[in-house]
Design a protein around this motif. Structure first.
Motif, PDB file in Angstrom:
ATOM      1  N   THR A  41     -31.354 -42.178  -2.725  1.00  0.00           N
ATOM      2  CA  THR A  41     -32.653 -42.134  -3.393  1.00  0.00           C
ATOM      3  C   THR A  41     -32.607 -43.165  -4.508  1.00  0.00           C
ATOM      4  O   THR A  41     -31.660 -43.216  -5.289  1.00  0.00           O
ATOM      5  CB  THR A  41     -32.947 -40.741  -3.953  1.00  0.00           C
ATOM      6  N   THR A  88     -27.170 -42.688   2.957  1.00  0.00           N
ATOM      7  CA  THR A  88     -28.557 -42.469   2.532  1.00  0.00           C
ATOM      8  C   THR A  88     -28.588 -42.420   1.008  1.00  0.00           C
ATOM      9  O   THR A  88     -27.606 -42.008   0.379  1.00  0.00           O
ATOM     10  CB  THR A  88     -29.129 -41.155   3.094  1.00  0.00           C
ATOM     11  N   SER A 112     -31.190 -31.496   1.404  1.00  0.00           N
ATOM     12  CA  SER A 112     -32.001 -32.623   0.958  1.00  0.00           C
ATOM     13  C   SER A 112     -32.313 -32.506  -0.530  1.00  0.00           C
ATOM     14  O   SER A 112     -32.462 -31.418  -1.074  1.00  0.00           O
ATOM     15  CB  SER A 112     -33.304 -32.672   1.755  1.00  0.00           C
ATOM     16  N   GLY A 157     -31.768 -39.226  -0.439  1.00  0.00           N
ATOM     17  CA  GLY A 157     -32.415 -39.897   0.675  1.00  0.00           C
ATOM     18  C   GLY A 157     -33.271 -38.969   1.501  1.00  0.00           C
ATOM     19  O   GLY A 157     -33.732 -39.327   2.586  1.00  0.00           O
ATOM     20  N   ASN A 158     -33.458 -37.720   0.985  1.00  0.00           N
ATOM     21  CA  ASN A 158     -34.303 -36.739   1.675  1.00  0.00           C
ATOM     22  C   ASN A 158     -33.811 -36.470   3.092  1.00  0.00           C
ATOM     23  O   ASN A 158     -34.593 -36.372   4.036  1.00  0.00           O
ATOM     24  CB  ASN A 158     -35.768 -37.209   1.691  1.00  0.00           C
ATOM     25  N   PHE A 192     -36.785 -43.285  -0.760  1.00  0.00           N
ATOM     26  CA  PHE A 192     -35.677 -42.861   0.085  1.00  0.00           C
ATOM     27  C   PHE A 192     -35.269 -43.994   1.024  1.00  0.00           C
ATOM     28  O   PHE A 192     -36.115 -44.603   1.691  1.00  0.00           O
ATOM     29  CB  PHE A 192     -36.065 -41.619   0.881  1.00  0.00           C
ATOM     30  N   PHE A 243     -35.089 -33.542  -1.889  1.00  0.00           N
ATOM     31  CA  PHE A 243     -36.534 -33.654  -2.091  1.00  0.00           C
ATOM     32  C   PHE A 243     -37.071 -32.576  -3.029  1.00  0.00           C
ATOM     33  O   PHE A 243     -37.850 -32.854  -3.940  1.00  0.00           O
ATOM     34  CB  PHE A 243     -37.259 -33.582  -0.744  1.00  0.00           C
ATOM     35  N   SER A 287     -32.067 -45.517   3.916  1.00  0.00           N
ATOM     36  CA  SER A 287     -30.990 -45.125   4.822  1.00  0.00           C
ATOM     37  C   SER A 287     -30.412 -46.364   5.506  1.00  0.00           C
ATOM     38  O   SER A 287     -31.150 -47.249   5.931  1.00  0.00           O
ATOM     39  CB  SER A 287     -31.513 -44.141   5.879  1.00  0.00           C
TER      40      SER A 287
END
Length: 786
Positions: free
Chosen positions: A273, A271, A232, A215-216, A245, A234, A247
């Motif tokens: 991805t 969170t 993170s 979810g960065n 991403f 990312f 949340s």
């Protein structure tokens, strides 16, 4: 007792309760040391004791404490721990008493600052605990570092030893040592590289390699009951365009039977991805995170899942991979009893390849009538497992020596065997001349056959004739199917870029052992590809069917798929003329399939991902695993089970299970809309009226808003008449009933017409039609002659 004292006691009790709640877990053993410090240090709600604490024993030849005011120390809640350090000139021990045996964490903090005669960036040393080597000849030249280990302690104390290397010294800034919740580290886990058997972890030490929050988002230690940092995801993502991403922390629901916050906090499960791509029942795209790890070790990988968005209620099924291994076809709805926000985690043990690459991938599953378009991951932990030498250290020198030793041993063994065979043959020759004479003739014949075989192999890649390849040749061509050479992933398996010995580039499609697309489709594709050759159909180079491997080798297409050039990748945008020519080339290939033999060949899986582009962006239709031979002359259709890709399927075929060439025409119409809009067929992230590409374009066209659907880079490039002709023929392809759709020949003519409109300025319509018709006819003749 006075009222004031009573209120004070209540206040203290409430605060203690709040502290317990905030901590979540109170370890039986807990020793936190600010090394080199003369006083205790508070970090958040925890206290790191001074280096002379009585809660542990320390043995060293001399006391050397260091302190710095360096401004290069990282700014974080625990940055104060890096201001001091203890230095060791000789072997030194920390001895920690154990109240409760079992899993404990050891965290070691390092920051090399300069102090008088000690430049810590030059320090070189080893660290061990409970006969486990944690670090060997370790050196950190700059920056700061936190190393985390998990040991299963079976004695009444733990000795942590720092051993300086020759003519060097050791140092440490801070130490954490505390017992872990029993549920955190399993006693065993499933090994995906040993046929799914459980592997014991009871006596193994673990080192945390990565702890990642999807979810960065970063989760700081103060928001974790076990003071863990979740970084993170990312920077680990290989293709960020495929990821979305999300949340929704409030949705997390720690149920009674599920994981507790000791497994992972709500901020991790809240969170995620998400695989952000079109719905594709054949699963052509994966969302992948890449990690560099030490080769030669096994790793415990923990996946954290939580549906916080109510995605595909009751059918959130997707595939989870580690490198090329299918870990699970996960049905998250069943595993969490379809409770929204219920966390779930899964453990797996894997061994890395020699290149030290560990890829974690998720992809949509093709199982079930309505496969889910979604795949999600909330968190990930990767832990190295100690080896047979009780070590967590990768020794590259030892590995190299072992490889050299193995090679030398093998060569020596081969030489000995050859000499032995030569002696035996010589003796047999002396005893049985007539038998040997016969055997020699047979051997000569075999050699002749082998020479012919090797010559065919040498010239094969130049002649481009279909051929059965030995597996070893393909292993060499793809660096033993290296993950670094993967250029695509589909329902059948992975596609690798390869190079034959003569330098010919090839694409190698290797069937996954878990693939639902089995031997039948493997045979179908080879049989189909050997029936025809056309410059707009992908050419078969060869295949391999040995050792349970199903591999197909094609010509390599430098520019990949049309889909990747339209969306989802940072590739140069295709101009309108290029897009038209790609559509025309694809239409020629499909037209040849439908008309180039006595019976039509129906592709059955036409989509932008199956249109490949060579170095000159010339289009070739690919992937014939679902293809079917068309109906007999006196029949209108063939009856067959529905197969294809969601979003491209002919609705008439879907309802009646009656397949015709017009099913390919429908799918091609969808591709044409993708070409002009530059977006996926299904995009759940868009407003409801735009989710389905076909419905949206049709609606815009009916309202006279066709220019609103254009891929932004095309604005200003297309002549209105060319655009109108293109959309008009695409819309005809998408008629609900096949009888109202044009043939591929009609589609091809109209596409040529759209290109001519785009290119010619002052030509009458009748002239233009004449030019287009003659050009199309001449081109068809040329294509068929090839």
């Amino acid at each position: 007792m006075t009222a004031g004292k009573f209120i004070f006691l209540i206040w203290v009790s409430l605060n203690l309760c709040l502290m317990c709640v905030s901590l979540g877990f109170v370890p039986d053993d807990s020793i936190l040391i600010d090394c080199g410090s003369l006083k205790s240090t508070r970090v958040g709600d925890r206290v790191f004791v001074a280096d002379n604490s009585t809660s542990y024993m320390f043995t060293t030849s001399e006391i050397i404490l260091a302190k710095t005011n360096s401004t290069s120390i990282p700014s974080s809640i625990d940055s104060i721990l890096y201001h001091t350090a203890r230095i060791f000139n000789t072997s030194s021990d920390y001895k920690f008493p154990i109240k409760r045996q079992g899993r404990h964490w050891i965290r070691l903090y390092f920051f090399p600052f300069n102090h008088e005669n000690y430049n810590m960036s030059h320090a070189k040393f080893s660290v061990s605990a409970q006969n486990i080597t944690l670090l060997k000849d370790f050196q950190i030249e700059s920056g700061y570092l936190l190393r985390e280990y998990s040991l299963n302690i079976t004695s009444n104390n733990l000795v942590l030893t720092f051993l300086p290397s020759s003519d060097s010294f050791a140092f440490i800034n801070a130490i954490e040592f505390f017992s872990l919740p029993e549920e955190l580290i399993p006693e065993s886990a499933r090994s995906i590289s040993s046929q799914g058997h459980n592997q014991s972890l009871r006596n193994q030490a673990l080192e945390t390699v990565a702890r990642v929050n999807m979810g960065n988002e970063i989760v700081s230690p103060q928001n974790d009951t076990l003071w863990r940092l979740w970084v993170s995801d990312f920077n680990y993502l290989k293709d960020k365009n495929l990821a979305k991403f999300e949340s929704n922390v409030k949705a997390v629901n720690f149920t009674r039977r599920g994981p507790t916050e000791n497994i992972a906090p709500a901020l991790v499960y809240g969170t995620l991805t998400r695989l952000h791509s079109e719905v594709d029942s054949k699963f052509i795209a994966n969302m992948t995170w890449h990690f560099d790890v030490d080769p030669g070790f096994e790793y415990l990988v923990r996946f954290h899942f939580c549906d916080i968005l109510n995605l595909s209620p009751g059918s959130l099924v997707f595939n989870v991979y580690i490198n090329s291994w299918l870990v699970s076809r996960l049905d998250l709805g069943i595993l969490t009893s379809n409770i929204l926000g219920a966390p779930y985690f899964m453990d797996a043990i894997t061994k890395t390849t020699d290149n030290g690459k560990l890829n974690i991938s998720l992809g949509t599953s093709n199982i079930g009538e309505n496969p889910s378009p979604d795949a999600i991951l909330n968190g990930l932990e990767i832990m190295k497992i100690s080896n047979s030498k009780n070590s967590l250290v990768w020794d590259s020198k030892t590995t190299s020596k072992m490889k050299v030793g193995i090679i030398v041993g093998l060569v020596t063994g081969v030489v000995v065997v050859i000499l032995a065979i030569a002696v035996i043959v010589f003796l047999l020759c002396r005893k049985r001349k007539h038998v040997v004479h016969t055997k020699a003739e047979e051997a000569f014949a075999v050699c002749e056959m082998e020479n012919k075989y090797s010559k065919e192999t040498a010239i094969f890649s130049k002649s481009k004739l279909g051929y059965s390849f030995p597996l070893v040749v393909l292993q060499e061509a793809t660096d033993n199917f290296s993950e670094n050479l993967v250029i695509g992933i589909g329902g059948f398996g992975k596609v690798y870029k390869g190079a034959l010995r003569d330098g010919t580039k090839v694409a190698v499609k290797r069937g996954a052992s878990e693939s639902q697309q089995g031997l039948a489709e493997f045979r179908t594709e080879i049989e189909m590809l050997t029936q025809f050759r056309h410059r707009h159909l992908l050419s078969l180079i060869g295949y391999c069917n040995e050792q349970n491997e199903r591999i197909i080798i094609y010509e390599y297409m430098e520019n990949g798929t049309l889909k990747n050039h339209l969306y989802g990748h940072d590739l140069p945008c295709l101009r309108w003329r290029q897009r038209l020519e790609i559509c025309i080339g694809s239409a020629r290939g499909l037209h040849y399939l439908h008309t180039g033999s006595a019976k039509a060949i129906i592709h059955r899986d036409v989509k932008s991902a199956n249109i490949l582009l060579d170095e000159n962006f010339m289009a070739k239709v690919a992937d014939f695993g679902l293809s079917k031979t068309g109906p007999e002359i006196d029949e209108t259709h063939i009856s067959t089970a529905v197969k294809g890709s969601f979003g491209y399927l002919d609705p008439e075929y879907l309802l009646t299970q009656q397949l015709t060439e017009k099913s390919d025409v429908y799918s091609f119409g969808v591709v044409m809309f993708e070409v002009i809009c530059g977006r996926p067929v299904i995009d759940p992230s868009l407003p409801r009226e735009k989710v389905n590409l076909v419905e949206w374009v049709m609606k815009c066209n009916q309202q006279g808003l066709i220019e609103e659907i254009l891929d932004p880079p095309l604005v200003g490039q297309i002549k209105p008449d060319s655009l109108q002709k293109f959309v008009e023929i695409a819309e005809k392809c998408l008629a609900e009933r096949g009888t109202y759709r044009p043939t591929m020949g009609d589609v091809l003519w109209n596409l040529e017409y759209a290109l001519q409109i785009q290119e010619y300025n002052k030509v009458s319509v009748s002239d233009l039609v004449g030019v287009s018709m003659s050009k199309v006819f001449a081109q068809m003749v040329r294509e068929d002659m090839r």
